[in-house]
Design an enzyme around this catalytic site. Structure first.
Site, PDB file in Angstrom:
ATOM      1  N   HIS A 146      23.905 -33.437 101.036  1.00 49.10           N
ATOM      2  CA  HIS A 146      22.644 -33.579 100.304  1.00 49.10           C
ATOM      3  C   HIS A 146      22.529 -32.566  99.170  1.00 49.10           C
ATOM      4  O   HIS A 146      23.316 -31.621  99.071  1.00 49.10           O
ATOM      5  CB  HIS A 146      21.448 -33.453 101.261  1.00 49.10           C
ATOM      6  CG  HIS A 146      21.319 -32.122 101.926  1.00 49.10           C
ATOM      7  ND1 HIS A 146      20.766 -31.024 101.301  1.00 49.10           N
ATOM      8  CD2 HIS A 146      21.665 -31.706 103.169  1.00 49.10           C
ATOM      9  CE1 HIS A 146      20.769 -29.993 102.138  1.00 49.10           C
ATOM     10  NE2 HIS A 146      21.319 -30.385 103.284  1.00 49.10           N
ATOM     11  N   CYS A 162      24.178 -28.792 107.473  1.00 44.36           N
ATOM     12  CA  CYS A 162      24.509 -29.849 106.532  1.00 44.36           C
ATOM     13  C   CYS A 162      25.375 -29.297 105.407  1.00 44.36           C
ATOM     14  O   CYS A 162      25.556 -28.091 105.271  1.00 44.36           O
ATOM     15  CB  CYS A 162      23.237 -30.469 105.954  1.00 44.36           C
ATOM     16  SG  CYS A 162      22.289 -31.396 107.168  1.00 44.36           S
TER      17      CYS A 162
END
Length: 186
Positions: A146, A162
């Site tokens: 992301h 992440c």
């Protein structure tokens, strides 16, 4: 002396300059050039279109042809270092909403409990402008590739697991890979 028309034109011009300056993001320290997107030699054998995440060196590679990959810099944290093996892009989202995981809320309630109901997508959302959701066997792994609201984090161990990229870099990757693309995390 200014007449009314000159005053208004000058005022509008000044307002446009001020608004334009306010709309520019804060640049902060320059990104190390090694973390900018670039074509590199890549001799490991993966099919074209595969994403390879090198967590130790903070790079993400998109295989473009035999021995050539597009390399991007990433930021990743402890939990991301524990994630390894293969996954696939199960879905993609523009300006995704975000909710901290239950583990994040338990580990640091002072920081994350206030977001338990989620944060809508937008420029202040921690997932940034795009998210690619990693799935295994049809199940969401809760790991993402992301964007980020913290550009200085690229190249560092900083996230909750992440794989984060500069917004403009994840936007580029987002357009290049389809849902179903294979992801290999080393």
């Amino acid at each position: 002396m200014l007449n009314r028309r000159q005053f208004l034109l000058t005022s509008f011009a000044l307002l446009a300059v001020v608004q334009g300056a306010a709309a520019q993001p804060e640049t902060g320290p320059a990104l190390d050039p090694q973390f900018l997107p670039q074509k590199v030699d890549f001799t490991r054998d993966y099919p074209v279109g595969t994403i390879v995440v090198d967590t130790a060196n903070r790079f993400l590679y998109l295989i473009e042809s035999k021995n050539i990959a597009r390399r991007y810099g990433i930021g990743v944290g402890r939990a991301g270092l524990a994630f390894s093996g293969t996954a696939e892009i199960g879905r993609k989202a523009k300006w995704p909403s975000w909710r901290p995981t239950d583990d994040m809320i338990r580990r640091n309630p002072g920081k994350y409990a206030r977001y338990a109901d989620g944060v809508p997508g937008g420029p202040n959302n921690p997932l940034g402008s795009r998210a690619l959701y990693l799935y295994r066997d049809g199940q969401d792994t809760l790991y993402r590739i992301h964007g980020t609201t913290e550009p200085s984090s690229i190249g560092k161990a900083v996230s909750n697991g992440c794989f984060r990229m500069l917004n403009e870099h994840v936007e580029d990757l987002f357009e290049r890979v389809p849902v179903g693309a294979k992801v290999v995390v080393d």
